[in-house]
Write a protein that holds these residues in place. Structure first.
Motif, PDB file in Angstrom:
ATOM      1  N   VAL A  59     -66.414 -34.034 -16.322  1.00 54.52           N
ATOM      2  CA  VAL A  59     -66.336 -32.890 -17.213  1.00 54.52           C
ATOM      3  C   VAL A  59     -64.954 -32.271 -17.140  1.00 54.52           C
ATOM      4  O   VAL A  59     -64.404 -32.058 -16.060  1.00 54.52           O
ATOM      5  CB  VAL A  59     -67.385 -31.834 -16.806  1.00 54.52           C
ATOM      6  CG1 VAL A  59     -67.236 -30.591 -17.663  1.00 54.52           C
ATOM      7  CG2 VAL A  59     -68.778 -32.394 -16.952  1.00 54.52           C
ATOM      8  N   SER A  82     -71.756 -33.313 -15.570  1.00 55.59           N
ATOM      9  CA  SER A  82     -71.942 -32.925 -16.959  1.00 55.59           C
ATOM     10  C   SER A  82     -72.990 -31.837 -17.085  1.00 55.59           C
ATOM     11  O   SER A  82     -73.022 -31.105 -18.043  1.00 55.59           O
ATOM     12  CB  SER A  82     -72.375 -34.133 -17.791  1.00 55.59           C
ATOM     13  OG  SER A  82     -73.591 -34.654 -17.298  1.00 55.59           O
ATOM     14  N   PRO A 119     -71.548 -26.377 -19.342  1.00 53.39           N
ATOM     15  CA  PRO A 119     -72.367 -27.557 -19.652  1.00 53.39           C
ATOM     16  C   PRO A 119     -73.803 -27.202 -20.005  1.00 53.39           C
ATOM     17  O   PRO A 119     -74.472 -27.952 -20.710  1.00 53.39           O
ATOM     18  CB  PRO A 119     -72.288 -28.389 -18.367  1.00 53.39           C
ATOM     19  CG  PRO A 119     -71.924 -27.409 -17.297  1.00 53.39           C
ATOM     20  CD  PRO A 119     -71.052 -26.388 -17.952  1.00 53.39           C
TER      21      PRO A 119
END
Length: 536
Positions: A2, A423, A379
């Protein structure tokens, strides 16, 4: 991996445009306007200026009025005074909170201002601290009132797109599509990551349609046990199967005349997909054990956080049903792509949780804290922001949320983008914070050991080291490729831990069906996790 933006990476203009509320200052005295502008800017808000009441009414009744969070209005002005401007704005349904200021603080002036719709009253020259407290309290009260109104409308099925909190061009496109779809009975498929507000958009479509007086029935397809899906959706007759002691009306019949919202529609079993396709094509359903089909009049809105077309290619979702659902697709962008919405969302969540937690003194967010929130990747989207603000309110001991009240966000933003990251994280925040903190010595140790001279008989010690968080080893201790079954077992265990035992989410993230997951759990001796799917 990420990408986590730092505050320095964000354009300064974007931060300044969206980290605080916007205040309209209305005063015919240019010196007073400038002093108020400097004060509210120092408090962390943005300012817009108007020279008289007529100009203020024009701003607030035009498209720019939607961006104004509060008005500081002078009482005595030429052409149109403060009371006249306030009366006109309230007559045109402008509900923005107003602080009236005047050089004369008589009781009659106070009563007149309050009767006209003002929320607070200050006497010139007002002290900075008094003005700041008034602004914070009014913004908080306004946000809380909006939240209460929004909850009531959603519960009654009258929520509209005007009730959705957004200042983002990306969301404006979503709203425009939703308004067009609401005017017809066309099947809608809403796609987007978990937590972006798919159910809110579905509620707004229902509340803006001709069916707004009818029920909106919401079904989370991923949270229903597989053996009960058909009964819950289509209903059953008494005695249709063991345990069916009474007749049960399914969700389709509950939504008769209204709207049926199927969230996580991609989780439906294949046999239920067939019955759903027939319901869409024929407008009738077959309750379990019924002798004849039942006609139903419903508007279908589906939602998914996965790409249904990919599930079609994998053979887990019917292609003919996909094209019946995907007639009018609407994609909702993640929160990281609409940072303009974070300030407004944060203020609304703050108002609600401060009231729920009995902390009326917490009434604002510092500019540094707001900039920090906009620098984070989010996220988990709006749902994660909501929970983060909740925790910050519980931690806060002062009048405003500061950077210190968001330790996990601060830790994640300070982490270099090259650091392994996730993520999505649904574990407790304490674990999340630790995961974001890199361990430089441990991560660099394999490099130093490989560079150092090694005896020829020694096994490379790097094979014995654990992989950094978020990575998996593909070599065993002897330096050979690990067996596929060992890797599969490890990733299943990691997924179970990562998603707190929510097996529907585990199966979804692994890209396999729940029945396949349960079979593999038995193969690897993980049967204790079967049945812990209630929170999925």
């Amino acid at each position: 991996m990420v990408r986590i933006d730092t505050i320095e990476n964000l354009p300064e203009s974007k931060i300044m445009e969206s980290t605080s509320g916007k205040i309209l200052i209305v005063d015919d005295d240019p010196i007073q306007r400038r002093l108020l502008q400097e004060a509210v800017t120092k408090f962390g808000y943005r300012a817009k200026l108007a020279e008289n009441g007529a100009e203020a009414v024009k701003i607030m009744t035009g498209p720019e009025g939607a961006d104004i969070d509060l008005i500081i209005l002078d009482m005595v002005m030429p052409e149109l005074d403060g009371i006249g401007a306030l009366t006109q704005m309230r007559a045109q349904k402008v509900g923005t909170p107003v602080i009236v200021q005047t050089a004369h603080g008589g009781i009659d002036a106070v009563v007149s201002a309050m009767n006209a719709g003002a929320q607070d009253f200050v006497v010139k020259p007002v002290g900075p601290e008094r003005l700041n407290v008034s602004i914070r309290n009014l913004l908080k009260t306004s946000a809380l009132a909006d939240e209460i109104t929004r909850f009531r409308k959603q519960a009654s099925g009258t929520l509209t797109f005007a009730d959705i909190i957004t200042h983002s061009p990306a969301m404006e496109r979503v709203i425009n599509l939703g308004k067009r779809a609401a005017s017809s009975n066309i099947p809608i498929l809403i796609e987007g990551e978990s937590g972006v507000g798919k159910e809110m958009i579905a509620s707004a479509i229902q509340g803006s349609s001709e069916r707004r007086s009818k029920p909106l029935v919401t079904v989370n397809c991923g949270a229903i046990p597989e053996n009960l899906v058909e009964s819950i959706l289509f209903g059953h007759e008494k005695g249709a199967f063991t345990g069916a002691v009474d007749k049960h009306v399914g969700k389709f019949q509950e939504a008769h005349g209204g709207t049926l919202f199927l969230d996580e529609v991609g989780e439906l079993p294949s046999d239920v997909q067939v019955k759903l396709l027939r319901a869409l094509q024929e407008g009738e359903i077959d309750p379990i054990g019924a002798r004849r089909p039942v006609k139903v009049d419903f508007r279908l809105i589906s939602a998914t956080n996965r790409r249904l077309i990919d599930q079609v290619k994998e053979g887990v979702f019917r292609e003919d049903l996909y094209y019946r659902l995907n007639v009018f697709p609407i994609w909702i962008p993640p929160l990281r792509d609409r940072l303009e919405d974070i300030p407004s969302l944060t203020r609304h969540f703050l108002a609600r949780f401060a009231a729920e937690e009995g902390k009326p003194q917490v009434s604002g967010v510092s500019p540094d804290a707001m900039a920090l929130l906009q620098a984070y990747h989010w996220p988990g989207n709006i749902r994660q922001l909501e929970n983060t603000v909740f925790r910050a309110v519980v931690l806060c001991d002062g009048p405003s949320l500061t950077v210190d009240d968001f330790p996990q966000v601060a830790s994640a933003v300070d982490t270099p983008s090259a650091t392994p990251s996730r993520s999505y994280d649904s574990r407790p925040v304490e674990t999340s914070a630790a995961a974001h903190r890199p361990a430089p010595q441990e991560q660099q140790e394999p490099v130093r050991r490989q560079a150092a001279p090694q005896p020829q008989t020694a096994v490379p010690s790097g094979f014995e080291l654990s992989a950094p968080f978020g990575f998996m080893r593909n070599l065993d201790n002897d330096g050979h490729i690990r067996k596929l079954v060992d890797v599969e077992e490890e990733i299943i265990r990691a997924a179970i831990n990562h998603y707190s035992g929510r097996m529907t989410e585990v199966a979804k993230r692994l890209g396999i069906g729940r029945s396949t997951l349960y079979r593999k759990l038995k193969e690897y001796g993980l049967e204790e996790h079967i049945g812990k799917d209630a929170a999925a």
